[in-house]
Design a protein around this motif. Structure first.
Motif, PDB file in Angstrom:
ATOM      1  N   TYR A 107      92.372 -75.426  37.948  1.00 44.81           N
ATOM      2  CA  TYR A 107      90.971 -75.030  38.093  1.00 44.81           C
ATOM      3  C   TYR A 107      90.080 -76.205  37.720  1.00 44.81           C
ATOM      4  N   VAL A 108      89.222 -76.590  38.641  1.00 51.84           N
ATOM      5  CA  VAL A 108      88.233 -77.633  38.392  1.00 51.84           C
ATOM      6  C   VAL A 108      86.853 -77.002  38.548  1.00 51.84           C
ATOM      7  N   PRO A 109      86.000 -77.043  37.519  1.00 50.93           N
ATOM      8  CA  PRO A 109      84.659 -76.448  37.625  1.00 50.93           C
ATOM      9  C   PRO A 109      83.896 -77.036  38.810  1.00 50.93           C
ATOM     10  N   PRO A 110      83.065 -76.217  39.468  1.00 50.52           N
ATOM     11  CA  PRO A 110      82.316 -76.696  40.649  1.00 50.52           C
ATOM     12  C   PRO A 110      81.533 -77.980  40.398  1.00 50.52           C
ATOM     13  N   LEU A 111      81.051 -78.154  39.161  1.00 46.56           N
ATOM     14  CA  LEU A 111      80.270 -79.345  38.833  1.00 46.56           C
ATOM     15  C   LEU A 111      81.041 -80.629  39.097  1.00 46.56           C
ATOM     16  N   PHE A 112      82.379 -80.553  39.000  1.00 42.92           N
ATOM     17  CA  PHE A 112      83.203 -81.759  39.116  1.00 42.92           C
ATOM     18  C   PHE A 112      84.033 -81.794  40.404  1.00 42.92           C
ATOM     19  N   ARG A 113      83.765 -80.868  41.335  1.00 39.76           N
ATOM     20  CA  ARG A 113      84.479 -80.887  42.616  1.00 39.76           C
ATOM     21  C   ARG A 113      83.750 -81.807  43.586  1.00 39.76           C
TER      22      ARG A 113
END
Length: 327
Positions: A107-113
């Motif tokens: 899981y990668v938070p949207p902020l860092f995608r």
């Protein structure tokens, strides 16, 4: 997975009773490679590979009553498989166990995608902890002399911060909204006298004070057959008061032994935070005290690209105060 990954439990809990692990095959806290080697040997010794279907996808599971049983709760499961080589297959089982790796997808938070975050600076490299080995294979020095931010304060975050320090990163910030309970693998400075933290904390009595115990016992014994001691500690006012007092004393004791800075002591007692207690390298708090790991208990909210060096915006969840950090 990331370098230095070891089990959450001691090695004696990662073996089957019919095949004890050799004394020199496991560390006290086995590595991923050691557990895999043990399981591979277990499969070979008991000739289990013939029961393993590789390249197989489950298409359907249908439950039906067993016509040969007088027990109304006796079920059979018809499972349909799709195989790339031998075609479809259907089989019937008494029990179906779902071990599908529900939490295995990173899981990668949207902020860092990269594909979603429009303001993510191009010069900032973002990787998940599960991708560190792959990144190292491409460039063994990719974190050396770099300013590294690790997002998340649970086990994988702490282990990643330790890894970054050992690879000589220029600086390491461990960022999260709250600090989880972290206890070193060993509590005593003398290796000969060391007692693993699980042997010290999770004794039979104290295990009754953990939040996972009631659920486990209810599954095993039924809702109305929960042991009275367990019911007392978790379902009565007096029992909960005793439980919380014991864990507050233990938490204060660990904080004193490990010289944990007050702001890094978990605000939740073990009875509340027991699911997240993570054993870690004994040097974790030493690195913090030496300034090698900087813990920031704030929430990433965005990036500021108005400067020559883009910065990560962090916000204090209690005060709302913001600060910028460059990586």
């Amino acid at each position: 997975h990331y370098p230095g990954l070891v089990t959450n439990n001691t090695g004696n809990t990662f073996q089957f009773p019919e095949m004890k692990c050799e004394a020199d095959a496991y560390d006290d806290w086995p590595s991923q490679e050691q557990v895999n080697a043990y399981l591979t040997k277990y499969v070979s010794q008991f000739d289990l590979e013939k029961h393993v279907q590789y390249g197989t996808r489950v298409q359907n599971i249908r439950r039906r009553l067993d016509p040969t049983s007088k027990d109304e709760d006796k079920w059979l499961f018809d499972v349909t498989f799709s195989r790339a080589v031998k075609g479809s297959l259907q089989a019937t089982y008494d029990v179906v166990v779902c071990a599908t790796g529900f939490t295995s997808k990173p899981y990668v938070p949207p902020l860092f995608r990269r594909e979603e975050a429009k303001d993510l600076p191009q010069g900032v490299r973002v990787i998940h902890s599960s991708e560190i080995r792959k990144a190292l294979a491409e460039d063994p020095c990719f974190a050396m002399n770099k300013r590294v931010a690790v997002i998340g304060t649970c086990k994988s975050g702490k282990d990643s911060a330790l890894w970054a320090i050992r690879t000589k990163a220029a600086s390491v910030d461990l960022i999260g909204r709250a600090m989880r309970c972290t206890i070193p693998y060993y509590m005593h400075p003398d290796p000969v006298k060391n007692v693993t933290e699980f042997e010290m904390i999770f004794s039979r009595l104290l295990s009754y004070l953990l939040p996972t115990k009631p659920a486990a016992m209810k599954e095993r014994t039924g809702l109305f057959r929960t042991p009275m001691l367990l019911y007392f500690f978790h379902e009565t006012f007096l029992g909960r008061a005793i439980r919380d007092f014991v864990w507050r004393m233990r938490l204060a004791e660990f904080a004193k032994i490990l010289d944990i800075p007050p702001h890094l002591v978990s605000k939740k007692i073990f009875a509340q935070d027991g699911r997240y207690v993570s054993p870690s390298d004994p040097r974790f708090y030493s690195y913090i005290q030496e300034g090698l790991i900087n813990v920031i208990l704030e929430h990433p909210i965005g990036f500021d690209n108005t400067h020559d060096n883009p910065a990560l915006l962090l916000q204090n969840p209690e005060t709302g105060r913001q600060q910028e950090k460059t990586y």
